[in-house]
Every structure is written in C-alpha cells, then in structure tokens.
Design an enzyme around this catalytic site. Structure first.
Site, mmCIF file in Angstrom:
data_model
loop_
_atom_site.group_PDB
_atom_site.id
_atom_site.type_symbol
_atom_site.label_atom_id
_atom_site.label_comp_id
_atom_site.label_asym_id
_atom_site.label_seq_id
_atom_site.Cartn_x
_atom_site.Cartn_y
_atom_site.Cartn_z
ATOM 1 N N ASP A 38 0.769 -1.250 0.000
ATOM 2 C CA ASP A 38 0.000 0.000 0.000
ATOM 3 C C ASP A 38 0.806 1.310 0.000
ATOM 4 O O ASP A 38 1.799 1.419 0.725
ATOM 5 C CB ASP A 38 -0.865 0.105 1.265
ATOM 6 C CG ASP A 38 -1.582 -1.154 1.621
ATOM 7 O OD1 ASP A 38 -1.547 -2.107 0.846
ATOM 8 O OD2 ASP A 38 -2.179 -1.182 2.705
ATOM 9 N N GLU A 221 -10.594 -2.112 4.635
ATOM 10 C CA GLU A 221 -9.230 -1.633 4.869
ATOM 11 C C GLU A 221 -9.023 -0.261 4.218
ATOM 12 O O GLU A 221 -9.769 0.145 3.323
ATOM 13 C CB GLU A 221 -8.216 -2.608 4.258
ATOM 14 C CG GLU A 221 -8.321 -4.030 4.755
ATOM 15 C CD GLU A 221 -7.156 -4.896 4.278
ATOM 16 O OE1 GLU A 221 -6.509 -5.523 5.127
ATOM 17 O OE2 GLU A 221 -6.895 -4.958 3.065
HETATM 18 C C1 FRU Z 1 -3.910 -3.620 2.772
HETATM 19 C C2 FRU Z 1 -3.265 -4.028 4.084
HETATM 20 C C3 FRU Z 1 -3.576 -2.999 5.155
HETATM 21 C C4 FRU Z 1 -2.451 -3.188 6.107
HETATM 22 C C5 FRU Z 1 -1.304 -3.495 5.182
HETATM 23 C C6 FRU Z 1 -0.276 -4.441 5.747
HETATM 24 O O1 FRU Z 1 -3.273 -4.057 1.633
HETATM 25 O O2 FRU Z 1 -3.724 -5.308 4.449
HETATM 26 O O3 FRU Z 1 -4.849 -3.134 5.727
HETATM 27 O O4 FRU Z 1 -2.217 -2.059 6.866
HETATM 28 O O5 FRU Z 1 -1.863 -4.061 4.014
HETATM 29 O O6 FRU Z 1 0.860 -4.497 4.948
#
Ligand code: FRU
Length: 499
Positions: A38, A221
């Site tokens: 992300d 998320e």
């Molecule tokens: C989304 C996620 C988020 C988390 C991150 C962990 O892709 O699952 O919710 O913070 O990746 O790397």
C-alpha cells in the site's frame, strides 16, 4: 535511530545498486528494493510530494512491515529517501502497517500508522492492532513515547481488536484533526470509525462513519475521506467481496461511496456506490490535495490474489499506479491521468479517420512507454462491427488485448498471453457507455503495466504485465468495419534514483 532501521537503510542502499534502471518502470514507483504494498503517508510537505509505502526490503514477498519513502516534485519523477519507519518497538514489532501523514503547525511532519505487536500470538491467533504516531522532518522520524495513541480500549463496543487499521488523517476547517480508520465488527462486517484530536497527539473516538451491513465484502481496509466537487467521498478497500454483475469482481478491490457529510455531527449519508478500478491490479489507494486544489489518488498496482504473477528473478515486487486526478461527474467518480504526465510526452504520431476491417498495423504506433488514445466511431454505411480488438505488448508469442463489442458495450481486458506462467486471473470485463459503438480509450503503458482510461475517465482498468520488453507491437482488428482516430505519444521517464 534503532539498529533495525539502521540495518534496513544500509541494506537498501547496497541492494538497490543491483537493480538496473531499465528493469524498473520509467515513471511508476517501485520499492527501492524488495517488496512494496500500500501507498502510505501521501502528502505535500516542504514543497514536495511525499509518498511512503508498505515495505519489506529484505525479500520480494510480504514480511514485517517497514515504511519505504520517496519524494517528487511532479508525482512522476521520484527519488528514494531512506526507509522512514521500522518495526522496532514492542507495539509494532509485527509491522508498521498502513497510515498517513500531515504537516503540523510547527512545521514538523506527523505520521500516523497501525502498530501490530507480533504477526501472531504464540497460540497462532492474531494480535490486536493499535494506532501509533511518529514525528519528523521529511527524512528522520521519531516515534512518540505515548504510543500507541489509540488502543483497543478506545474502540466502541462490538468492534474487533484485531482488525483495526490504516488511519487516514486530515485537518478540519476549525484547525482540529480527524482520522478515519478501517474496522469491522466482531463478526467481520466492515465499518469505518472516525476519531478526532485537538493537537494530533491525543485522540478520541467520535462516531462510526459508515457501516457495511453485509453489502461489500467483510473487513474494510485503507479508508480515505474527503470533499470533492460538492460531495463527500469515502474510499475503502473491502476484503472478500462477492461480485455483483460486472462490478466488485476482484474479491479484494476498492469501493467508492459518495454522499453528504455533516461535520458537526459526523454523520455521513450515503448516496452512490461504485467500484474504483475495473481491471485486475488496483488496491488500497490514498489521496493527496495538491497546492493548486486537485485531489490526486494513487493505489497499489496489485491485488493480493494475483501476487503470484510475479517474475521471480526481479529484485523488486509491487508498483504504485499512475497518480490520478479525481472529480465527480453526474454523481460518479471520474479518474484521469495526472496532467503532469503530458510533460513526459514526446514523439507525437497521429492518424485521423482510419478505416479498420480485419487486422491493421499503423506505421509508428508501437512501444511500451506510451500514452495512446484511440477514439472509435461506427463506419457510416459500412458493415456493422461485431468485435474490435486492440492488441499491445505484442510480438509473435505475446499480446495483451482490449476487446470491445459494440452490440453489448462490453469491454474486455485480457493478459492471458502476456508471458504469465501462473493460472491467476487474467481477464476482466466491464459494461461501458457507448453511443452506436463509439468509445474513447486512453492506454498508458509503462514497461510492466497497462492502465486503460475509458471515455475520459468514466472507468479505469489496470493490470500489471511482465511481458518481455521486446514485445512492443500494437495492432488493431475489426470484425466488420469501424473508423478510428489514433494519437500516440512516447512517454519519457528516468526511473527512480536515490537522493
Ligand atoms: C492492505 C493491508 C492494510 C495493512 C497493510 C499491511 O493491503 O492489508 O490493511 O495495513 O496491508 O501491509
């Protein structure tokens, strides 16, 4: 600075020298080395854009999360800065998960992220997720002694302590701070919580901004929440969605809810919903407001379910999407490539009113770093077109295609023959708006990806492709007859170097 961060900074500096610039995209950001997911902390600070990212420098797969860091003055030429955060405290040893950034009144930059204490508890169960902050100068960041600043005890009743992550900060009109955080109920139904703070350091739960009520997947998320053209927009990436017709096909994808927001009461009244990207690889986007007032979104150009598409010998994995300018047109979210992209254009090739019947190749139309616009319109009095196909990244062995059926107004992206050796998803279909078979496609290619903007950004389809770079052919095909205009520019980019 902790030894964990020092080691990672040393490692990435050495390791990035093994990556040749031509093995990276020209203007899309990749991890300095190793793994990226992300976008985090997308912000404008000290006269530049800052983009952090979920980062595991040591391998090309996910691991305890660091925050990688890059800066840019135009969102396309990025320069790496040293890793900003490491999983080096008891409350984040399992990872510094996603979060955001903003500038404090004293000129420092505030980062807020999710701390995960351990990846797993000893009994194999999950660990509670909490929100933490770090403050810095654009290069080095210090975690607050008061971390975590939002813990399980600050959750309203009935919320999961294990799925509580990805705070997105903003400054309210009265100067106070707010953030939205992804959450779910104990039985895994997604929701977005709103917290507020007077100073950015002490936080209070305010309200539950939005609830899934079983509609779009499970855990929600990576939320983002902002005003755009008179509406309020809530972006979130739900896990485990069920498809609805040709929408929400990707299992994990990004949802856009628009509506009205009452700042005083924290009440968000939903009006519309739509999928943000109809291709294969787009997730967990974040936005920034530019100094000239544009809302720009960037996403992780990947999907958790298709990570196995990777080219194993590559020393990096994961790319950011092209930054996209957002607007609302007729109640729908519109996305256009950031206008700065036009500065990368060279070598214009134009064709007007080309008639296509059968296969056609046009002199000068080829390449893998391209901005290619194809406007299709029906041939008056000609044989009706049943099927139009635009192939790219093509040679005798490989091709990726966009296939349009005027009768049904369905557009299909297909990367089955892009060089993948894995049985992951390779096709996506969407319903587009088209009058009498007219449609406008803008295709942005950057070595390892294709982003298709349909009808001036009404819909977008994004996919990574790891096709050999020699496969740079483009061809057109019509079953029946069609006319088209074609405008092509090459796009120049220097890849990403370190400062
Ligand atoms: C989304 C996620 C988020 C988390 C991150 C962990 O892709 O699952 O919710 O913070 O990746 O790397």
């Amino acid at each position: 600075m902790s030894q964990t961060l020092r080691d990672a900074r040393k490692y990435e500096e050495l390791s990035e020298t093994r990556i040749r610039p031509e093995d990276r995209p020209a203007f899309h950001l990749t991890a300095r080395t190793g793994w990226m997911n992300d976008p985090n902390g997308f912000s404008y600070y000290q006269g530049e854009y800052h983009l952090f990212y979920q980062y595991h420098p040591y391998e090309t797969k996910w691991g305890p999360m660091f925050w990688g860091h890059a800066v840019s003055s135009d969102l396309l030429h990025w320069r790496y800065r040293p890793a900003a955060l490491a999983p080096d405290e008891a409350y984040d040893r399992g990872g510094c998960f996603s979060g955001s950034a903003l500038e404090l009144p004293d000129g420092r930059q505030l980062l807020m992220y999710t701390g995960v204490a351990e990846t797993c508890q000893e009994d194999g169960g999950p660990q509670a997720q909490t929100q933490c902050i770090a403050v810095g100068d654009g290069l080095d960041y210090e975690k607050a002694l008061t971390n975590p600043v939002i813990g399980s005890a600050d959750l309203p009743e009935g919320c999961s302590r294990y799925d509580f992550r990805d705070p997105k900060l903003w400054r309210r009109s009265d100067g106070s701070y707010a953030c939205v955080i992804g959450s779910c109920t104990e039985d895994k139904d997604g929701q977005i919580l709103l917290y507020s703070s007077r100073d950015g350091f002490r936080w209070e739960y305010e309200t539950t901004l939005a609830k899934n009520n079983g509609r779009f997947g499970k855990m929600w998320e990576c939320p983002d929440f902002f005003e755009l053209d008179g509406s309020w927009v809530l972006l979130t990436s739900p896990q485990d969605m069920l498809p609805q017709g040709m929408e929400y096909i990707n299992g994990n994808g990004t949802l856009c809810l628009t509506g009205d927001f009452e700042e005083k009461t924290g009440q968000f009244t939903e009006r519309t919903d739509q999928a943000v990207d109809h291709g294969i690889d787009f997730y967990a986007p974040q936005t920034v407001l530019t100094p000239d007032g544009r809302r720009i979104m960037i996403g992780w150009m990947q999907n958790w379910d298709t990570c196995r598409l990777e080219k194993t010998e590559m020393p990096w994995f994961g790319q950011m999407s092209l930054p996209r300018e957002l607007s609302i047109r007729n109640g729908r979210l519109i996305q256009q490539p950031v206008r700065e992209l036009e500065q990368l254009r060279t070598g214009r090739v134009v064709y007007h009113g080309v008639s296509v019947s059968g296969t056609k190749v046009l002199e000068g139309i080829r390449g893998r770093q391209l901005d290619l616009e194809v406007t299709l319109y029906p041939e008056e009095g000609g044989a009706r077109c049943q099927r139009f196909v635009l192939c790219f990244a093509q040679n005798s062995q490989y091709r990726t295609s966009l296939e349009f059926c005027p009768a049904s107004s369905v557009l299909q992206l297909d990367r089955s023959f892009s060089g993948s050796r894995r049985a992951v998803i390779h096709q996506r279909r969407i319903q587009v708006t088209s009058k009498n078979g007219a449609i406008k496609l803008r295709l942005i290619l950057d070595r390892f990806s294709a982003e298709v903007f349909v009808n001036d950004g009404e819909q977008v389809m994004t996919a990574v492709i790891y096709t050999e770079q020699e496969a740079d052919g483009i061809s057109f095909f019509a079953d029946g007859e069609v006319r088209m205009d074609v405008v092509q520019y090459e796009l120049q980019g220097d890849g990403t170097a370190s400062e």
